[in-house]
Design a protein around this motif. Structure first.
Motif, mmCIF file in Angstrom:
data_model
loop_
_atom_site.group_PDB
_atom_site.id
_atom_site.type_symbol
_atom_site.label_atom_id
_atom_site.label_comp_id
_atom_site.label_asym_id
_atom_site.label_seq_id
_atom_site.Cartn_x
_atom_site.Cartn_y
_atom_site.Cartn_z
ATOM 1 N N UNK A 164 9.253 35.890 11.946
ATOM 2 C CA UNK A 164 9.947 35.236 12.478
ATOM 3 C C UNK A 164 10.431 33.509 12.554
ATOM 4 N N UNK A 165 9.586 33.122 12.752
ATOM 5 C CA UNK A 165 9.132 31.654 13.156
ATOM 6 C C UNK A 165 9.557 30.887 11.732
ATOM 7 N N UNK A 166 9.321 31.312 10.287
ATOM 8 C CA UNK A 166 10.160 30.803 9.450
ATOM 9 C C UNK A 166 11.330 31.191 9.664
ATOM 10 N N UNK A 167 11.854 31.705 9.924
ATOM 11 C CA UNK A 167 13.557 32.634 10.195
ATOM 12 C C UNK A 167 14.437 31.383 10.629
ATOM 13 N N UNK A 168 13.755 31.312 12.083
ATOM 14 C CA UNK A 168 14.287 30.261 12.858
ATOM 15 C C UNK A 168 14.381 28.762 12.140
ATOM 16 N N UNK A 169 13.247 28.168 11.204
ATOM 17 C CA UNK A 169 13.555 27.024 11.332
ATOM 18 C C UNK A 169 13.972 27.117 10.293
ATOM 19 N N UNK A 170 14.538 28.006 9.661
ATOM 20 C CA UNK A 170 15.395 28.011 8.060
ATOM 21 C C UNK A 170 16.769 27.698 8.618
ATOM 22 N N UNK A 171 17.070 28.612 10.186
ATOM 23 C CA UNK A 171 18.219 28.461 10.477
ATOM 24 C C UNK A 171 19.273 27.429 11.055
ATOM 25 N N UNK A 172 17.883 26.697 11.529
ATOM 26 C CA UNK A 172 17.986 25.451 11.700
ATOM 27 C C UNK A 172 18.480 24.616 10.595
ATOM 28 N N UNK A 173 17.538 24.517 9.425
ATOM 29 C CA UNK A 173 17.391 23.837 8.232
ATOM 30 C C UNK A 173 19.040 23.496 7.937
ATOM 31 N N UNK A 174 19.672 25.220 8.028
ATOM 32 C CA UNK A 174 20.578 25.662 7.482
ATOM 33 C C UNK A 174 22.083 24.679 8.350
ATOM 34 N N UNK A 175 21.706 25.070 9.086
ATOM 35 C CA UNK A 175 22.976 24.485 10.264
ATOM 36 C C UNK A 175 23.274 22.963 10.053
ATOM 37 N N UNK A 176 21.723 22.172 9.899
ATOM 38 C CA UNK A 176 21.825 20.734 9.428
ATOM 39 C C UNK A 176 22.146 20.046 8.459
ATOM 40 N N UNK A 177 22.220 21.185 7.745
ATOM 41 C CA UNK A 177 22.845 20.817 6.064
ATOM 42 C C UNK A 177 23.925 20.957 5.963
ATOM 43 N N UNK A 178 24.867 22.438 6.573
ATOM 44 C CA UNK A 178 26.442 22.738 6.726
ATOM 45 C C UNK A 178 26.788 21.777 7.464
ATOM 46 N N UNK A 179 26.271 20.619 8.321
ATOM 47 C CA UNK A 179 26.715 19.692 8.977
ATOM 48 C C UNK A 179 27.082 18.540 8.253
ATOM 49 N N UNK A 180 25.829 18.754 7.483
ATOM 50 C CA UNK A 180 25.841 16.943 6.712
ATOM 51 C C UNK A 180 26.827 17.234 5.585
ATOM 52 N N UNK A 181 27.652 18.567 5.119
ATOM 53 C CA UNK A 181 28.794 18.451 4.518
ATOM 54 C C UNK A 181 30.447 18.398 4.854
ATOM 55 N N UNK A 182 30.272 17.801 6.544
ATOM 56 C CA UNK A 182 31.689 17.505 7.146
ATOM 57 C C UNK A 182 31.582 16.087 7.241
ATOM 58 N N UNK A 183 32.317 15.463 5.803
ATOM 59 C CA UNK A 183 32.065 13.936 6.199
ATOM 60 C C UNK A 183 33.256 13.519 7.384
ATOM 61 N N UNK A 184 34.230 14.301 7.474
ATOM 62 C CA UNK A 184 34.789 13.660 8.544
ATOM 63 C C UNK A 184 34.189 13.853 10.179
ATOM 64 N N UNK A 185 33.449 14.639 9.618
ATOM 65 C CA UNK A 185 32.626 14.517 11.412
ATOM 66 C C UNK A 185 31.102 13.314 11.442
ATOM 67 N N UNK A 186 30.647 12.775 10.171
ATOM 68 C CA UNK A 186 29.913 11.708 9.920
ATOM 69 C C UNK A 186 30.872 10.181 10.535
#
Length: 410
Positions: A164-186
């Motif tokens: 459960x902890x690994x899954x939660x850590x993964x979701x935080x990592x994945x959300x951060x990577x998805x955000x990094x693909x938004x260059x307009x947000x940057x």
């Protein structure tokens, strides 16, 4: 077909990593150097989330085997660039006819990263700009790559990290990577930070050129600077000025604005000719809620008081400890290693004795993983703070951390 090939290669790298970890867990001796070389070669070519995760891991060089950390750290400075024809495709997709916007674009990038690379260009008006170009097709393979990263992260179960902890850590990592693909947000983040620090003479933040920015290309005015990783041999006055600026900026971000720059690898920072700190990349900026910050400060206060029971209370409140039995002896040892950094007077961040003590703690922390777990919602925050710490180490900073932290504790 290309996506299936990526998946097979990532699965192969994951299997090789798992084999090395299993061998170590069973009492054998893994060849971490060979594993690191294989990961560097494979991830440098594949780019994307797996390379990003490896870059993040390389900053945890107080936890990883030294040979593995050294090889992975090359991903921050020596990653192979994507060939120009592929990058040109992405630029044409953004701008159409390139000659209508630029008189020149340098085909050789001056920076390559996990999610994109940076090329210098000259506009028709003669202004030098930089173009941060997202790797073509990365958005299309992101989710399949993340699926493989998730499989690799499951190896953490061998170190007593609950699923459960690994899954939660993964979701935080994945959300951060998805955000990094938004260059307009940057681009919007760059504009926000330029406004926020308009009156701070020690900081330089490049100006985004909104008319040239799009979903997969970020355009900024060119700001020349010497990368932080090349400043280790700079004169002491320059390094100390930059270290003070970096520490002041991080403190202000956390305690005034409730945010933190979460991609602290050395290539994102530089010094200009006036010795000002240049911050290039704002693809990862995370909010830091006041409640989370308060909990971290309570843990620090208990650590500086060398009070293991209070440290355990703080860890429980943060969600960082489960199971039965507080590891009080480990808390005491951790406090003895960390508290000297906050004694009155200047502390030398280049003191290798401190790093050696922290490194010696690492296997004991892993051995206590049935009770100690990093809070799932602080993965990126912890990684960012750790990365900023090592940047201060690179600068051989001398800071009075006691004077700096006492008002915050109060």
């Amino acid at each position: 077909m290309r996506e299936r090939g990526r998946t097979r290669r990532l699965m192969g790298l994951g299997a090789r990593t798992g084999g090395a970890m299993l061998k170590t867990r069973l009492g054998g001796q893994a060849d971490w150097r060979a594993l690191g070389e294989a990961l560097f070669e494979g991830l440098s070519e594949l780019k994307g989330p797996a390379m990003k995760m490896a870059q993040m891991m390389s900053q945890w060089d107080d936890l990883l085997p030294p040979d593995l950390a050294e090889e992975l750290s090359r991903l921050q400075r020596q990653a192979e660039p994507m060939p120009w024809p592929r990058i040109r495709e992405a630029l044409v997709l953004q701008y159409g006819e390139l000659d209508a916007h630029f008189s020149e674009i340098e085909e050789r990038p001056f920076a390559s990263a996990s999610m994109g690379q940076v090329h210098k260009a000259v506009t028709l008006e003669g202004e030098t700009v930089v173009l941060k170009v997202q790797y073509p097709g990365l958005a299309d393979v992101l989710e399949s790559d993340l699926a493989q990263v998730r499989r690799i992260m499951r190896l953490g179960r061998w170190f007593k990290v609950p699923q459960a902890r690994l899954d939660a850590m993964f979701e935080e990592l994945a959300a951060g990577l998805r955000d990094e693909l938004d260059y307009q947000a940057e681009a919007r983040a760059l504009a926000r930070y330029r406004e926020r620090y308009a009156d701070e003479p020690r900081l330089v933040i490049p100006e985004p050129l909104m008319a040239l920015c799009g979903p997969h290309v970020l355009a900024m005015r060119f700001v020349d600077g010497t990368p932080l990783r090349e400043l280790e041999s700079a004169d002491d006055a320059t390094r100390q000025q930059l270290a003070q600026t970096l520490a002041d900026w991080i403190t202000q971000e956390l305690f005034t604005f409730g945010e933190l720059h979460a991609d602290p690898h050395a290539g994102n920072f530089a010094a200009d000719a006036q010795g000002r700190l240049v911050i290039y990349d704002f693809g990862a900026v995370i909010p830091v809620p006041a409640a989370r910050l308060d909990a971290m400060m309570k843990l620090l206060e208990a650590t500086l008081a060398r009070d293991p029971m209070a440290m355990d209370d703080a860890m429980v409140q943060m969600g960082g400890r489960q199971g039965q039995g507080a590891p009080l002896s480990l808390y005491r040892e951790a406090a003895d290693s960390i508290a000297p950094l906050f004694e009155p007077g200047e502390q030398d961040f280049s003191d290798v004795r401190v790093h050696r003590q922290l490194r010696e703690l690492s296997p004991k922390v892993w051995a206590a993983m049935d009770r100690l777990q990093p809070p799932a919602d602080t993965l990126l925050l912890s990684r960012a703070l750790n990365g900023h710490y090592w940047n201060l180490v690179r600068l051989k900073a001398r800071l009075d951390m006691h004077e700096r932290v006492q008002p915050l504790l109060a």
